[in-house]
Design an enzyme around this catalytic site. Sequence first.
Site, short mmCIF file in Angstrom:
data_model
loop_
_atom_site.label_atom_id
_atom_site.label_comp_id
_atom_site.label_asym_id
_atom_site.label_seq_id
_atom_site.Cartn_x
_atom_site.Cartn_y
_atom_site.Cartn_z
CG MET A 82 -1.99 -1.12 1.07
SD MET A 82 -2.94 -1.01 -0.47
CE MET A 82 -4.21 -2.21 -0.19
CG ASN A 99 -0.42 -3.44 -7.72
OD1 ASN A 99 -0.36 -4.02 -6.63
ND2 ASN A 99 -1.23 -2.42 -7.94
CG HIS A 101 -6.22 -1.79 -7.90
ND1 HIS A 101 -5.87 -1.15 -6.72
CD2 HIS A 101 -7.34 -1.18 -8.35
CE1 HIS A 101 -6.75 -0.18 -6.49
NE2 HIS A 101 -7.64 -0.18 -7.45
C1 GAR Z 1 -6.08 -7.13 -2.33
O1 GAR Z 1 -7.46 -7.08 -2.57
C2 GAR Z 1 -5.34 -6.34 -3.38
O2 GAR Z 1 -5.97 -6.36 -4.63
C3 GAR Z 1 -5.35 -4.95 -2.80
O3 GAR Z 1 -5.12 -5.15 -1.43
C4 GAR Z 1 -5.71 -6.38 -1.04
C5 GAR Z 1 -4.68 -7.13 -0.23
O4 GAR Z 1 -5.21 -8.26 0.37
N1 GAR Z 1 -4.37 -4.11 -3.41
C6 GAR Z 1 -4.55 -2.82 -3.61
O5 GAR Z 1 -5.54 -2.21 -3.25
C7 GAR Z 1 -3.41 -2.13 -4.35
N2 GAR Z 1 -3.76 -0.78 -4.64
P1 GAR Z 1 -4.26 -9.38 0.95
O6 GAR Z 1 -3.22 -8.68 1.83
O7 GAR Z 1 -5.16 -10.23 1.78
O8 GAR Z 1 -3.64 -10.11 -0.20
#
Ligand code: GAR
Length: 192
Positions: A82, A99, A101
């Site tokens: 993040m 990445n 998203h």
């Molecule tokens: C996921 O949904 C990913 O797509 C998002 O964070 C979450 C992490 O979940 N990423 C973003 O928003 C990037 N901008 P996790 O830690 O359980 O894998």
Amino acid sequence: MLASGSGTNLQTLIDDPDVKGHIACVVSDKPSALALERARQGGIPAEVVSWGKHGSRELFSIALADVVEKHGGKGVILAGFMRILSKPFVDRFPGRVINIHPSLLPSFPGRRAVEDALSHGVKVSGVTVHFVDEQVDHGPIIAQRAVPVRSDDTVETLHARVQEEEYQLYPEVVRAFVDGRLGLVDGKVVWD
Ligand code: GAR
């Protein structure tokens, strides 16, 4: 791999026998990230590069890239990371930063993607995997999956269904990347 949070996407990659052996290390900006524990449980080196200890995004990005290279990492997979990576980081791994998203980019970049999609009343959202440039949730798109939005969806229910797609899609893409079947050539995504 870079991760800031719970690391459920990271776990699907650790659990993929075709991917796990390629994971040089997991690095987080947050000492409390569950992702670090998942890495340790999987026998993968885990390190913290804390945001607060570096005076600027550039210095933070350079410190991150140094840690990745120290572990022999040749490419970088963001799994719920993040922080915005600055140009010095992206330039160290050209065409080799990916990445995931939780929206159909270019709609709804940023930390509140699922909430923003819901509040705009979109009927279809989804997941995007893309090569990373120095802008937020931006860069050539590798793959997308659509997820229909239900009229009674909350942020939690929609994110849960988006994540189910993430857990299918990310291992597929990362497998292709580590096998050398996926790359970025002249700014275009190329699959073998
Ligand atoms: C996921 O949904 C990913 O797509 C998002 O964070 C979450 C992490 O979940 N990423 C973003 O928003 C990037 N901008 P996790 O830690 O359980 O894998």
